[in-house]
Design a protein around this motif. Structure first.
Motif, PDB file in Angstrom:
ATOM      1  N   GLU A 151       2.398  10.417  -1.830  1.00 20.58           N
ATOM      2  CA  GLU A 151       1.557  10.174  -2.582  1.00 20.58           C
ATOM      3  C   GLU A 151       2.240   8.263  -2.961  1.00 20.58           C
ATOM      4  OE1 GLU A 151       0.047  12.308  -7.579  1.00 20.58           O
ATOM      5  OE2 GLU A 151       1.662  12.176  -5.943  1.00 20.58           O
ATOM      6  N   THR A 152       1.597   7.365  -3.342  1.00 17.27           N
ATOM      7  CA  THR A 152       2.154   6.368  -4.327  1.00 17.27           C
ATOM      8  C   THR A 152       2.066   6.537  -5.292  1.00 17.27           C
ATOM      9  OG1 THR A 152       0.069   5.328  -2.258  1.00 17.27           O
ATOM     10  CG2 THR A 152       1.286   4.042  -4.278  1.00 17.27           C
ATOM     11  N   GLY A 153       3.458   6.775  -5.738  1.00 17.45           N
ATOM     12  CA  GLY A 153       4.687   6.366  -6.555  1.00 17.45           C
ATOM     13  C   GLY A 153       5.842   5.844  -6.294  1.00 17.45           C
ATOM     14  N   GLU A 154       6.538   6.338  -6.812  1.00 14.87           N
ATOM     15  CA  GLU A 154       7.927   5.824  -6.394  1.00 14.87           C
ATOM     16  C   GLU A 154       8.279   5.023  -5.284  1.00 14.87           C
ATOM     17  OE1 GLU A 154      10.724   8.683  -6.465  1.00 14.87           O
ATOM     18  OE2 GLU A 154      11.056   9.663  -8.312  1.00 14.87           O
ATOM     19  N   LYS A 155       7.031   5.952  -3.735  1.00 12.55           N
ATOM     20  CA  LYS A 155       7.102   4.800  -2.773  1.00 12.55           C
ATOM     21  C   LYS A 155       5.841   4.081  -2.386  1.00 12.55           C
ATOM     22  CE  LYS A 155      10.514   6.806  -0.021  1.00 12.55           C
ATOM     23  NZ  LYS A 155      11.209   6.994   1.282  1.00 12.55           N
ATOM     24  N   SER A 156       5.608   2.455  -2.282  1.00 12.76           N
ATOM     25  CA  SER A 156       4.385   2.453  -2.339  1.00 12.76           C
ATOM     26  C   SER A 156       3.587   2.372  -1.675  1.00 12.76           C
ATOM     27  CB  SER A 156       4.463   0.366  -2.032  1.00 12.76           C
ATOM     28  OG  SER A 156       5.319   0.307  -0.538  1.00 12.76           O
ATOM     29  N   THR A 157       2.183   2.564  -1.307  1.00 10.78           N
ATOM     30  CA  THR A 157       1.694   3.408  -0.062  1.00 10.78           C
ATOM     31  C   THR A 157       1.695   2.959   1.538  1.00 10.78           C
ATOM     32  OG1 THR A 157      -1.020   3.092  -1.759  1.00 10.78           O
ATOM     33  CG2 THR A 157      -1.115   3.543   0.798  1.00 10.78           C
ATOM     34  N   LYS A 158       2.399   0.707   1.403  1.00 11.06           N
ATOM     35  CA  LYS A 158       2.993   1.409   2.975  1.00 11.06           C
ATOM     36  C   LYS A 158       4.159   1.976   3.496  1.00 11.06           C
ATOM     37  CE  LYS A 158       3.685  -2.832   5.684  1.00 11.06           C
ATOM     38  NZ  LYS A 158       3.569  -4.546   6.014  1.00 11.06           N
ATOM     39  N   GLU A 159       4.830   2.062   2.053  1.00 11.58           N
ATOM     40  CA  GLU A 159       5.950   2.371   2.495  1.00 11.58           C
ATOM     41  C   GLU A 159       5.797   4.182   2.774  1.00 11.58           C
ATOM     42  OE1 GLU A 159       9.319   0.960  -0.281  1.00 11.58           O
ATOM     43  OE2 GLU A 159       8.003   1.857  -1.380  1.00 11.58           O
ATOM     44  N   ASN A 160       5.119   4.450   2.299  1.00 13.23           N
ATOM     45  CA  ASN A 160       3.992   5.987   2.576  1.00 13.23           C
ATOM     46  C   ASN A 160       3.856   6.204   4.412  1.00 13.23           C
ATOM     47  OD1 ASN A 160       5.470   7.397   0.170  1.00 13.23           O
ATOM     48  ND2 ASN A 160       4.055   7.352  -1.092  1.00 13.23           N
ATOM     49  N   ALA A 161       3.136   5.180   4.529  1.00 14.25           N
ATOM     50  CA  ALA A 161       2.255   5.051   5.471  1.00 14.25           C
ATOM     51  C   ALA A 161       3.719   5.230   7.236  1.00 14.25           C
ATOM     52  CB  ALA A 161       1.543   4.153   5.364  1.00 14.25           C
ATOM     53  N   VAL A 162       4.842   3.644   6.063  1.00 11.64           N
ATOM     54  CA  VAL A 162       5.753   3.804   7.040  1.00 11.64           C
ATOM     55  C   VAL A 162       6.248   5.113   7.617  1.00 11.64           C
ATOM     56  CG1 VAL A 162       7.494   2.447   8.223  1.00 11.64           C
ATOM     57  CG2 VAL A 162       5.728   1.348   6.790  1.00 11.64           C
ATOM     58  N   GLU A 163       6.169   6.106   6.793  1.00 13.36           N
ATOM     59  CA  GLU A 163       6.978   7.126   6.366  1.00 13.36           C
ATOM     60  C   GLU A 163       6.504   8.301   8.160  1.00 13.36           C
ATOM     61  OE1 GLU A 163       8.551  11.243   3.940  1.00 13.36           O
ATOM     62  OE2 GLU A 163       8.523   9.226   2.794  1.00 13.36           O
ATOM     63  N   ILE A 164       4.917   7.960   7.337  1.00 12.56           N
ATOM     64  CA  ILE A 164       4.145   9.046   7.994  1.00 12.56           C
ATOM     65  C   ILE A 164       4.085   8.128  10.079  1.00 12.56           C
ATOM     66  CG2 ILE A 164       1.576   9.680   8.844  1.00 12.56           C
ATOM     67  CD1 ILE A 164       0.888   9.705   5.947  1.00 12.56           C
ATOM     68  N   GLY A 165       3.750   7.357   9.459  1.00 12.10           N
ATOM     69  CA  GLY A 165       4.423   6.599  11.503  1.00 12.10           C
ATOM     70  C   GLY A 165       5.250   7.523  11.714  1.00 12.10           C
ATOM     71  N   ARG A 166       6.716   7.088  10.701  1.00 11.63           N
ATOM     72  CA  ARG A 166       8.309   6.886  11.869  1.00 11.63           C
ATOM     73  C   ARG A 166       7.494   9.009  12.306  1.00 11.63           C
ATOM     74  NH1 ARG A 166      11.606   3.983   7.007  1.00 11.63           N
ATOM     75  NH2 ARG A 166      11.715   1.848   8.604  1.00 11.63           N
ATOM     76  N   LEU A 167       7.449   9.211  11.441  1.00 12.75           N
ATOM     77  CA  LEU A 167       7.506  10.620  11.891  1.00 12.75           C
ATOM     78  C   LEU A 167       7.046  11.698  12.544  1.00 12.75           C
ATOM     79  CD1 LEU A 167       8.001  14.349  10.482  1.00 12.75           C
ATOM     80  CD2 LEU A 167       6.094  13.304   9.346  1.00 12.75           C
ATOM     81  N   GLY A 168       5.523  10.293  13.211  1.00 16.16           N
ATOM     82  CA  GLY A 168       4.955  11.343  14.093  1.00 16.16           C
ATOM     83  C   GLY A 168       5.130  10.234  15.033  1.00 16.16           C
ATOM     84  N   LYS A 169       6.553   9.366  15.534  1.00 19.75           N
ATOM     85  CA  LYS A 169       7.266   8.881  16.567  1.00 19.75           C
ATOM     86  C   LYS A 169       7.944  10.417  16.975  1.00 19.75           C
ATOM     87  CE  LYS A 169       7.044   6.207  20.261  1.00 19.75           C
ATOM     88  NZ  LYS A 169       6.002   6.708  21.192  1.00 19.75           N
ATOM     89  N   GLU A 170       8.327  10.816  16.111  1.00 21.63           N
ATOM     90  CA  GLU A 170       9.825  11.548  15.697  1.00 21.63           C
ATOM     91  C   GLU A 170       9.512  12.879  16.202  1.00 21.63           C
ATOM     92  OE1 GLU A 170      11.399  12.252  12.253  1.00 21.63           O
ATOM     93  OE2 GLU A 170      11.919  10.193  12.448  1.00 21.63           O
ATOM     94  N   LEU A 171       8.164  13.946  16.129  1.00 24.07           N
ATOM     95  CA  LEU A 171       7.267  14.372  16.277  1.00 24.07           C
ATOM     96  C   LEU A 171       7.287  14.417  17.933  1.00 24.07           C
ATOM     97  CD1 LEU A 171       5.625  16.081  13.240  1.00 24.07           C
ATOM     98  CD2 LEU A 171       7.614  17.175  13.984  1.00 24.07           C
ATOM     99  N   PHE A 172       6.519  13.515  18.163  1.00 21.23           N
ATOM    100  CA  PHE A 172       5.294  13.865  19.689  1.00 21.23           C
ATOM    101  C   PHE A 172       6.276  12.306  20.137  1.00 21.23           C
ATOM    102  CE2 PHE A 172       2.813  15.978  16.608  1.00 21.23           C
ATOM    103  CZ  PHE A 172       2.883  17.408  17.038  1.00 21.23           C
ATOM    104  N   ALA A 173       5.873  12.523  21.549  1.00 16.21           N
ATOM    105  CA  ALA A 173       6.611  11.166  22.203  1.00 16.21           C
ATOM    106  C   ALA A 173       5.062   9.707  22.088  1.00 16.21           C
ATOM    107  CB  ALA A 173       6.524  11.103  23.778  1.00 16.21           C
ATOM    108  N   ASN A 174       3.616  10.816  22.378  1.00  9.27           N
ATOM    109  CA  ASN A 174       2.124  10.048  21.983  1.00  9.27           C
ATOM    110  C   ASN A 174       1.753  10.689  20.707  1.00  9.27           C
ATOM    111  OD1 ASN A 174       0.452   8.209  22.864  1.00  9.27           O
ATOM    112  ND2 ASN A 174      -0.776   9.372  24.375  1.00  9.27           N
TER     113      ASN A 174
END
Length: 381
Positions: free
Chosen positions: A92-115
């Motif tokens: 949720e956008t709040g303490e972190k910006s929407t872009k920071e949250n989106a970066v976190e989602i991108g990182r999580l995806g790469k940590e979970l799966f190679a592709n």
């Protein structure tokens, strides 16, 4: 991957439909759930919680399964999918910006799966569409598949929601992260709109607010150019009378234009507030209202996707702009039905306030007034 698309007009009816669908032969693990703000969202989620089904949800401005459109209803795509092949993430956008949250989602995806591949829904984050795509791309470390839509709220323009089994927010970002080595995922962002007239220049803008076009007030320019006279007594009138019928096409070199829809008008400074950023200096054209040709273009681009990348699909998800529904009228069911028939797979979708996807010539980005279609197919072996 097994899939079933279902529709209901009440929680009670949904309960009955689910009881008839779920069986020893079909045990869904997750649901792509789109519903009107008129529905009892919590009661619907509680029902899926009883079945221990993961919820990927958004409110809408109209819903559909296959070629059947509706308003005020509940639609769902039930998926029997290995839980190791996907992950849902809500921020949720709040303490972190929407872009920071989106970066976190991108990182999580790469940590979970190679592709990894990402299907996303977002709340009332219209100004952050580009930031969401950029953030996920940066977090994942490069270009990745990103499709999705911004939630709607029956054109109340007050606060669309995204939600999962336990969380909801009008400023939420919800990601359905897939292992693209296990689930084949391809999609297309297409609109079929035809440009009219000469290029014009956005001479003053800030983020999603367009102040002047060719050094003249944006609202006055579009009304004069298109020969329309509108008395804006209600906020939604800009969407229904200009945004739906005369979106801006932002021109780019060697790639398809990206659409921008006017959502509000500021009567004091005569500016337009669009559902997405319009950079100062952009070259734009106005669009003609759609006809059957627009549907043919959309269907042909879907057929090209099937032929070149995705010959089969287990399930389809469509994010179609609310402006398309307003401008196409009864033709919108024809478009949805014809797209569904390209793969003849279960489909669910909703009318959104903005779309994420990739055109046949562009990159993954944020769109307005566009149809974004995603095809899913579990890989064998």
């Amino acid at each position: 991957m097994k899939a079933r698309s279902i529709k209901a007009n009440s929680v009670k009816q949904l309960q009955q439909v689910l009881a008839g669908v779920i069986s020893n032969d079909f045990s869904p693990t997750m649901v792509v759930l789109f519903l009107s703000v008129q529905q009892d969202r919590q009661a619907v989620v509680d029902l899926f919680n009883q079945y221990k089904i993961d919820v990927f949800g958004a409110t809408t401005s109209g819903e559909f399964i296959d070629g059947e459109t509706g308003n005020g209803s509940i639609v769902a795509l039930l998926l029997e999918i290995n839980s190791e092949f996907y992950k849902l993430k809500f921020l949720e956008t709040g303490e972190k910006s929407t872009k920071e949250n989106a970066v976190e989602i991108g990182r999580l995806g790469k940590e979970l799966f190679a592709n990894p591949a990402f299907i996303i829904v977002s709340g009332w984050l219209t100004q952050d569409g580009e930031a969401i795509v950029e953030g996920i791309t940066n977090g994942a470390g490069g270009e990745v598949v990103i499709f999705g839509g911004m939630a709607g709220d029956d054109l109340k323009l007050e606060g669309p929601l995204v939600f999962n089994n336990t969380q909801k927010s009008d400023k939420g970002l919800l990601a359905f992260i897939l292992d693209a080595d296990k689930i084949e995922i391809n999609g297309i962002a297409t609109c079929g709109w035809k440009a009219i007239g000469t290029n014009k220049t956005i001479t003053k803008s800030e983020d999603n607010v367009v102040y002047t076009i060719d050094d003249k007030p944006a609202l006055d320019t579009i009304m004069k150019y298109l020969g329309v006279e509108i008395n804006f007594d209600q906020a939604k009138e800009i969407v229904t009378q200009i945004g739906a019928y005369y979106p801006l096409q932002m021109e780019r070199e060697n790639v398809a234009p990206v659409m921008r829809t006017a959502m509000f008008a500021n009567l004091q400074d005569r500016s337009l507030i669009c559902a997405g950023n319009v950079p100062q200096g952009s070259r734009v054209k106005f669009s003609l209202p759609p006809d059957f040709d627009a549907i043919e273009i959309v269907v042909e681009e879907c057929k090209a996707l099937k032929k070149n990348k995705q010959p089969e699909a287990d399930a389809l998800i469509m994010f179609s702009c609310i402006s398309r529904n307003l401008s196409f009228g009864i033709l919108i069911s024809e478009e949805i039905d014809q797209v569904k028939e390209v793969w003849d797979a279960p489909m669910v979708g909703f009318f959104s306030y903005g779309e994420f996807g990739k055109s046949h010539t562009g990159k993954h980005e944020f769109h307005n007034n566009t149809c974004c279609l995603v095809a899913l197919k579990e890989k064998v072996g």
